[in-house]
Scaffold this active site. Sequence first.
Site, mmCIF file in Angstrom:
data_model
loop_
_atom_site.group_PDB
_atom_site.id
_atom_site.type_symbol
_atom_site.label_atom_id
_atom_site.label_comp_id
_atom_site.label_asym_id
_atom_site.label_seq_id
_atom_site.Cartn_x
_atom_site.Cartn_y
_atom_site.Cartn_z
ATOM 1 N N HIS A 49 42.196 35.778 17.525
ATOM 2 C CA HIS A 49 42.484 34.916 16.374
ATOM 3 C C HIS A 49 43.622 35.446 15.492
ATOM 4 O O HIS A 49 44.645 34.777 15.349
ATOM 5 C CB HIS A 49 41.197 34.648 15.588
ATOM 6 C CG HIS A 49 41.422 34.069 14.230
ATOM 7 N ND1 HIS A 49 41.978 32.810 14.054
ATOM 8 C CD2 HIS A 49 41.211 34.569 12.987
ATOM 9 C CE1 HIS A 49 42.080 32.579 12.752
ATOM 10 N NE2 HIS A 49 41.626 33.623 12.094
ATOM 11 N N HIS A 73 44.544 39.962 8.520
ATOM 12 C CA HIS A 73 44.048 39.091 7.444
ATOM 13 C C HIS A 73 42.529 38.978 7.348
ATOM 14 O O HIS A 73 42.000 38.681 6.288
ATOM 15 C CB HIS A 73 44.686 37.699 7.525
ATOM 16 C CG HIS A 73 44.080 36.782 8.536
ATOM 17 N ND1 HIS A 73 44.501 36.723 9.832
ATOM 18 C CD2 HIS A 73 43.070 35.876 8.438
ATOM 19 C CE1 HIS A 73 43.793 35.820 10.488
ATOM 20 N NE2 HIS A 73 42.903 35.297 9.669
ATOM 21 N N GLU A 77 37.224 41.290 5.096
ATOM 22 C CA GLU A 77 36.045 40.429 5.109
ATOM 23 C C GLU A 77 35.110 40.758 6.275
ATOM 24 O O GLU A 77 33.903 40.834 6.106
ATOM 25 C CB GLU A 77 36.517 38.970 5.214
ATOM 26 C CG GLU A 77 35.412 37.947 5.247
ATOM 27 C CD GLU A 77 34.826 37.658 3.869
ATOM 28 O OE1 GLU A 77 35.426 38.128 2.882
ATOM 29 O OE2 GLU A 77 33.797 36.995 3.810
ATOM 30 N N ASP A 78 35.666 40.965 7.437
ATOM 31 C CA ASP A 78 34.829 41.009 8.640
ATOM 32 C C ASP A 78 34.579 42.407 9.221
ATOM 33 O O ASP A 78 33.871 42.534 10.210
ATOM 34 C CB ASP A 78 35.450 40.138 9.744
ATOM 35 C CG ASP A 78 35.500 38.676 9.346
ATOM 36 O OD1 ASP A 78 34.827 38.315 8.361
ATOM 37 O OD2 ASP A 78 36.203 37.895 10.004
ATOM 38 N N ASP A 140 46.441 30.529 9.546
ATOM 39 C CA ASP A 140 45.038 30.849 9.835
ATOM 40 C C ASP A 140 44.246 29.544 9.998
ATOM 41 O O ASP A 140 43.515 29.349 10.975
ATOM 42 C CB ASP A 140 44.499 31.664 8.648
ATOM 43 C CG ASP A 140 43.009 31.929 8.723
ATOM 44 O OD1 ASP A 140 42.526 32.250 9.827
ATOM 45 O OD2 ASP A 140 42.333 31.833 7.681
ATOM 46 N N ASP A 260 54.422 -0.247 16.003
ATOM 47 C CA ASP A 260 55.455 0.580 15.407
ATOM 48 C C ASP A 260 55.083 2.056 15.559
ATOM 49 O O ASP A 260 54.636 2.683 14.628
ATOM 50 C CB ASP A 260 55.445 0.186 13.916
ATOM 51 C CG ASP A 260 56.691 0.618 13.215
ATOM 52 O OD1 ASP A 260 57.570 1.190 13.879
ATOM 53 O OD2 ASP A 260 56.775 0.377 12.005
#
Length: 573
Positions: A49, A73, A77-78, A140, A260
Amino acid sequence: MTTRQYELVERVLSYQPSADEALLNRAYVYAMKAHGNQKRASGAPFFSHPLEVAAILAEMRLDDATIATALLHDIIEDTDTTRGEIDALFGREIGTLVDGLTKIKKLDLVTKKAEQAENFRKLLLAISSDIRVLLVKLADRLHNMRTLGHMKPAKRKTIAQETMDIYAPLAGRMGMQWLREELEDHAFRWLNPEGYAAVVDRLKMLRDRNQGLIEEIESALLKRLEEAKVHAIVAGREKKPYAIWSKMERKQISLEQLSDIYAFRIVVDEVIDCYRALAVVHTTWHAVPGRFKDYISSPKQNDYQSIHTTVVGPRHQRAELQIRTERMHSVAEYGVAAHALYKDNANGTGPHNGVLPHHESNAYRWLRHLVDMLLEGDNPEEFLEHTKLELFQDQVFCFTPKGRLIALPRGANPIDFAYAVHTDIGNTCVGCKINGRPMPLVTELRNGDEVEIITSEVQAPPSAWQNLAVTGKARSAIRRATRDAARAQYGKLGREILERAFSRRGKTFSEDAIAQALARLSQRTAEDVIAAVGRGELASADVIKAAWPEDTPSETPKRRRKVKRADEGWFDL
Ligand code: MN
């Protein structure tokens, strides 16, 4: 399609020769190790990712710090990594960028209604401190949207809604059109699967019918431009399903009327060539009136420049044309990101040094201005009101008296607002106050408006509202409510008719009695029977006969008498 380490680094070096190669390698290895064997919902290694996010940003030719930030990034957090560790290993600049991304990751912009305005303010603050935070966030989100099918349905919907409401318009406002289109298209697919499938089907049908048309128009355009000695690149494409869908909604045309669907881009060398190309086009084919716009002489607020026109081209097909220079094209596609490309070289061919000159972009200036206003005001509602928020050019943001944010398409009115809050509020709406003042329900809403809906218990929406409402949600709810109200009225009338007919025969009217006769009457419920009597589709005598078949065994059916009642028309008695 996983990008390898050396491919990513070489790609960055190709457009930014001064890039810090060691930094990129360090970030790559660090992120890969930190995410270890974490997996994504798809089962792919998690590290794929951040790597794909970095690759998207490398396509946009962003600097080494942005690419390193992309790789890192999700780290704070992870994983166990702290902000301090990022600072120590990669420097404060990257530490600050990663920190900004970590902050906005937690913001809930969709489900917690009460916190929306506040969270939106936090988002703007985080992204305005450095535009690269927004660029990484958008990349992201793009990768998450591309792989959204692997998420659980509820989560999918929330992410798609947030993308449609916040990130796609933000990408557009920052001038990144391709990104806006792709985000919208993914979001549309999950928010409205039937609508998406219908447009895709229709496109396929038109594609089969118009085989070779794009190439035909392209070569016709090229030929005429060559004859006039205008050097140009011509590229045709089919419009994206969401772009087509929103146009259908805006112009209120049906899928069957839709033809169109082609857009062509003519990219030329110099500004003057744009006008020469326009002359060629307009003297070759008929221009469709009202479709010509010159955004070169008056650019849009996000620096967008192009000439727009629509012509009736070969095979009587309408074709939308955008005429622009190479540089205008870059600004149109990459917006704030594109300014980096042109920093050192005014004619737009030289390499840039990797530093984003934020201050040169109108879009970025606008964002800064917005945030300055935000810092002056003390509540977010006031801020939106003051700034006449133009972020969402196709949307207006309004508030309930309790501060819940309601996003509506531009042109929407309090009727749409009422239905967006809740169908019951819409159905019982009788009036409204806008910013505390009583206003007509057809008033066009503006950004920051606080709308209070006045309801009444007995109210059902007038069917004429169907034409006044702008949103599909309001229109279909009004249609349903009108149908239900008519049904209730017929029910009331049917009940009266049946009660009288029953008592004339010495029977007591009850739904149970009718329920036993449903099969003989080919109806599903007692209510259906009563409504059918009210509409005059079913005679009360037939209902009685079906309920008590043994009572009238040999009697030949009487001819129905029609009696005219004073003001109600014909009814069976
Ligand atoms: Mn991420």
